[in-house]
Design a protein around this motif. Structure first.
Motif, PDB file in Angstrom:
ATOM      1  N   ILE A 198       0.885  -1.164   0.000  1.00 44.14           N
ATOM      2  CA  ILE A 198       0.000   0.000   0.000  1.00 44.14           C
ATOM      3  C   ILE A 198       0.919   1.208   0.000  1.00 44.14           C
ATOM      4  CG2 ILE A 198      -1.758   1.325   1.232  1.00 44.14           C
ATOM      5  CD1 ILE A 198      -2.796  -1.315   2.363  1.00 44.14           C
ATOM      6  N   ASN A 199       0.795   2.019  -1.053  1.00 38.49           N
ATOM      7  CA  ASN A 199       1.747   3.094  -1.325  1.00 38.49           C
ATOM      8  C   ASN A 199       3.136   2.464  -1.353  1.00 38.49           C
ATOM      9  OD1 ASN A 199      -0.282   5.032  -1.599  1.00 38.49           O
ATOM     10  ND2 ASN A 199      -0.297   5.449   0.587  1.00 38.49           N
ATOM     11  N   SER A 200       4.068   2.919  -0.569  1.00 37.94           N
ATOM     12  CA  SER A 200       5.410   2.323  -0.603  1.00 37.94           C
ATOM     13  C   SER A 200       5.634   1.342   0.542  1.00 37.94           C
ATOM     14  CB  SER A 200       6.467   3.437  -0.548  1.00 37.94           C
ATOM     15  OG  SER A 200       6.340   4.160   0.661  1.00 37.94           O
ATOM     16  N   ASN A 201       4.565   1.008   1.273  1.00 40.50           N
ATOM     17  CA  ASN A 201       4.673   0.133   2.443  1.00 40.50           C
ATOM     18  C   ASN A 201       4.429  -1.326   2.073  1.00 40.50           C
ATOM     19  OD1 ASN A 201       4.871   2.307   4.553  1.00 40.50           O
ATOM     20  ND2 ASN A 201       2.902   2.839   3.650  1.00 40.50           N
ATOM     21  N   VAL A 252      -4.330   6.516  -2.723  1.00 42.72           N
ATOM     22  CA  VAL A 252      -3.636   5.297  -2.323  1.00 42.72           C
ATOM     23  C   VAL A 252      -3.291   4.455  -3.546  1.00 42.72           C
ATOM     24  CG1 VAL A 252      -3.848   3.210  -0.913  1.00 42.72           C
ATOM     25  CG2 VAL A 252      -4.958   5.307  -0.174  1.00 42.72           C
ATOM     26  N   LYS A 253      -2.078   3.953  -3.579  1.00 38.43           N
ATOM     27  CA  LYS A 253      -1.666   3.014  -4.622  1.00 38.43           C
ATOM     28  C   LYS A 253      -1.555   1.641  -3.965  1.00 38.43           C
ATOM     29  CE  LYS A 253       1.855   2.068  -8.072  1.00 38.43           C
ATOM     30  NZ  LYS A 253       3.118   2.544  -8.669  1.00 38.43           N
ATOM     31  N   VAL A 254      -2.359   0.708  -4.432  1.00 40.90           N
ATOM     32  CA  VAL A 254      -2.368  -0.642  -3.884  1.00 40.90           C
ATOM     33  C   VAL A 254      -1.766  -1.591  -4.917  1.00 40.90           C
ATOM     34  CG1 VAL A 254      -3.830  -2.513  -3.009  1.00 40.90           C
ATOM     35  CG2 VAL A 254      -4.430  -0.140  -2.521  1.00 40.90           C
ATOM     36  N   THR A 255      -0.801  -2.380  -4.483  1.00 38.35           N
ATOM     37  CA  THR A 255      -0.197  -3.377  -5.353  1.00 38.35           C
ATOM     38  C   THR A 255      -0.700  -4.739  -4.924  1.00 38.35           C
ATOM     39  OG1 THR A 255       1.797  -2.026  -5.531  1.00 38.35           O
ATOM     40  CG2 THR A 255       1.976  -4.328  -6.211  1.00 38.35           C
ATOM     41  N   VAL A 256      -1.232  -5.489  -5.889  1.00 35.59           N
ATOM     42  CA  VAL A 256      -1.705  -6.839  -5.599  1.00 35.59           C
ATOM     43  C   VAL A 256      -0.987  -7.832  -6.497  1.00 35.59           C
ATOM     44  CG1 VAL A 256      -3.979  -6.052  -4.856  1.00 35.59           C
ATOM     45  CG2 VAL A 256      -3.661  -6.759  -7.208  1.00 35.59           C
ATOM     46  N   SER A 257      -0.874  -9.025  -6.004  1.00 38.17           N
ATOM     47  CA  SER A 257      -0.346 -10.129  -6.797  1.00 38.17           C
ATOM     48  C   SER A 257      -1.545 -10.932  -7.282  1.00 38.17           C
ATOM     49  CB  SER A 257       0.574 -10.999  -5.929  1.00 38.17           C
ATOM     50  OG  SER A 257       1.011 -12.112  -6.665  1.00 38.17           O
ATOM     51  N   ARG A 258      -1.609 -11.126  -8.595  1.00 34.86           N
ATOM     52  CA  ARG A 258      -2.711 -11.881  -9.197  1.00 34.86           C
ATOM     53  C   ARG A 258      -2.110 -12.803 -10.239  1.00 34.86           C
ATOM     54  NH1 ARG A 258      -6.778  -8.074 -11.814  1.00 34.86           N
ATOM     55  NH2 ARG A 258      -7.261  -7.632  -9.636  1.00 34.86           N
ATOM     56  N   GLU A 259      -2.300 -14.081 -10.036  1.00 34.64           N
ATOM     57  CA  GLU A 259      -1.788 -15.074 -10.979  1.00 34.64           C
ATOM     58  C   GLU A 259      -0.318 -14.820 -11.297  1.00 34.64           C
ATOM     59  OE1 GLU A 259      -4.464 -14.999 -14.304  1.00 34.64           O
ATOM     60  OE2 GLU A 259      -6.158 -15.672 -13.086  1.00 34.64           O
ATOM     61  N   TYR A 260       0.465 -14.606 -10.243  1.00 33.29           N
ATOM     62  CA  TYR A 260       1.926 -14.432 -10.341  1.00 33.29           C
ATOM     63  C   TYR A 260       2.355 -13.155 -11.046  1.00 33.29           C
ATOM     64  CZ  TYR A 260       1.457 -19.267  -8.958  1.00 33.29           C
ATOM     65  OH  TYR A 260       1.088 -20.406  -8.297  1.00 33.29           O
ATOM     66  N   ARG A 261       1.447 -12.176 -11.180  1.00 27.43           N
ATOM     67  CA  ARG A 261       1.787 -10.871 -11.746  1.00 27.43           C
ATOM     68  C   ARG A 261       1.486  -9.801 -10.711  1.00 27.43           C
ATOM     69  NH1 ARG A 261      -2.007 -10.188 -16.684  1.00 27.43           N
ATOM     70  NH2 ARG A 261      -3.398 -10.697 -15.003  1.00 27.43           N
ATOM     71  N   SER A 262       2.214  -8.697 -10.762  1.00 28.93           N
ATOM     72  CA  SER A 262       1.900  -7.554  -9.906  1.00 28.93           C
ATOM     73  C   SER A 262       0.984  -6.620 -10.676  1.00 28.93           C
ATOM     74  CB  SER A 262       3.171  -6.805  -9.502  1.00 28.93           C
ATOM     75  OG  SER A 262       3.907  -7.568  -8.584  1.00 28.93           O
ATOM     76  N   ILE A 263      -0.085  -6.199 -10.007  1.00 26.84           N
ATOM     77  CA  ILE A 263      -1.057  -5.297 -10.613  1.00 26.84           C
ATOM     78  C   ILE A 263      -1.191  -4.099  -9.682  1.00 26.84           C
ATOM     79  CG2 ILE A 263      -3.474  -5.034 -11.298  1.00 26.84           C
ATOM     80  CD1 ILE A 263      -3.419  -8.023 -11.962  1.00 26.84           C
ATOM     81  N   TYR A 264      -1.197  -2.902 -10.270  1.00 27.52           N
ATOM     82  CA  TYR A 264      -1.248  -1.680  -9.485  1.00 27.52           C
ATOM     83  C   TYR A 264      -2.616  -1.038  -9.636  1.00 27.52           C
ATOM     84  CZ  TYR A 264       3.667  -2.675  -9.971  1.00 27.52           C
ATOM     85  OH  TYR A 264       4.872  -3.312  -9.965  1.00 27.52           O
ATOM     86  N   ASN A 265      -3.221  -0.680  -8.509  1.00 24.67           N
ATOM     87  CA  ASN A 265      -4.537  -0.056  -8.497  1.00 24.67           C
ATOM     88  C   ASN A 265      -4.442   1.258  -7.739  1.00 24.67           C
ATOM     89  OD1 ASN A 265      -6.169  -2.353  -9.593  1.00 24.67           O
ATOM     90  ND2 ASN A 265      -5.243  -3.355  -7.845  1.00 24.67           N
ATOM     91  N   ASN A 266      -4.961   2.322  -8.318  1.00 26.91           N
ATOM     92  CA  ASN A 266      -4.991   3.616  -7.636  1.00 26.91           C
ATOM     93  C   ASN A 266      -6.390   3.867  -7.109  1.00 26.91           C
ATOM     94  OD1 ASN A 266      -2.266   4.600  -8.115  1.00 26.91           O
ATOM     95  ND2 ASN A 266      -2.868   4.536 -10.266  1.00 26.91           N
ATOM     96  N   ILE A 267      -6.457   4.280  -5.846  1.00 26.43           N
ATOM     97  CA  ILE A 267      -7.742   4.554  -5.205  1.00 26.43           C
ATOM     98  C   ILE A 267      -7.704   5.962  -4.652  1.00 26.43           C
ATOM     99  CG2 ILE A 267      -9.336   3.867  -3.385  1.00 26.43           C
ATOM    100  CD1 ILE A 267      -8.075   1.072  -3.502  1.00 26.43           C
ATOM    101  N   ASP A 268      -8.684   6.771  -5.030  1.00 25.19           N
ATOM    102  CA  ASP A 268      -8.857   8.112  -4.470  1.00 25.19           C
ATOM    103  C   ASP A 268      -9.892   7.961  -3.365  1.00 25.19           C
ATOM    104  OD1 ASP A 268      -9.546  10.704  -3.843  1.00 25.19           O
ATOM    105  OD2 ASP A 268      -9.634  11.377  -5.918  1.00 25.19           O
TER     106      ASP A 268
END
Length: 76
Positions: A28-31, A52-68
């Motif tokens: 979450i962000n840089s944490n 907020v920038k949330v990084t998730v792992s999905r099927e062995y890939r990193s996906i970045y999601n931005n949330i206002d």
């Protein structure tokens, strides 16, 4: 490592950002998120006006999601 997303409620910031059940939140962000304790500490420190920038792992890939959070919380 990270926090497993067991489910996502309809019309929530998580759903609107494209987070899916089965995703693993790794940052979450840089944490780095290594445990639910890390996740909870960061989430509870956020303010309505935060972006907020949330990084998730999905099927062995990193996906970045931005949330206002201001936009998301006002729409609820």
């Amino acid at each position: 490592e990270g926090v497993y997303v067991a489910g996502v409620e309809k019309d929530t910031p998580a759903e609107n950002a494209g987070i899916l059940p089965g995703d693993i939140i790794t940052k979450i962000n840089s944490n780095e998120i290594k445990s639910f304790t890390d996740f909870n500490k960061i989430i509870t420190s956020l303010k309505v006006s935060d972006k907020v920038k949330v990084t998730v792992s999905r099927e062995y890939r990193s996906i970045y999601n931005n949330i206002d959070l201001e936009t998301e919380l006002k729409s609820r």
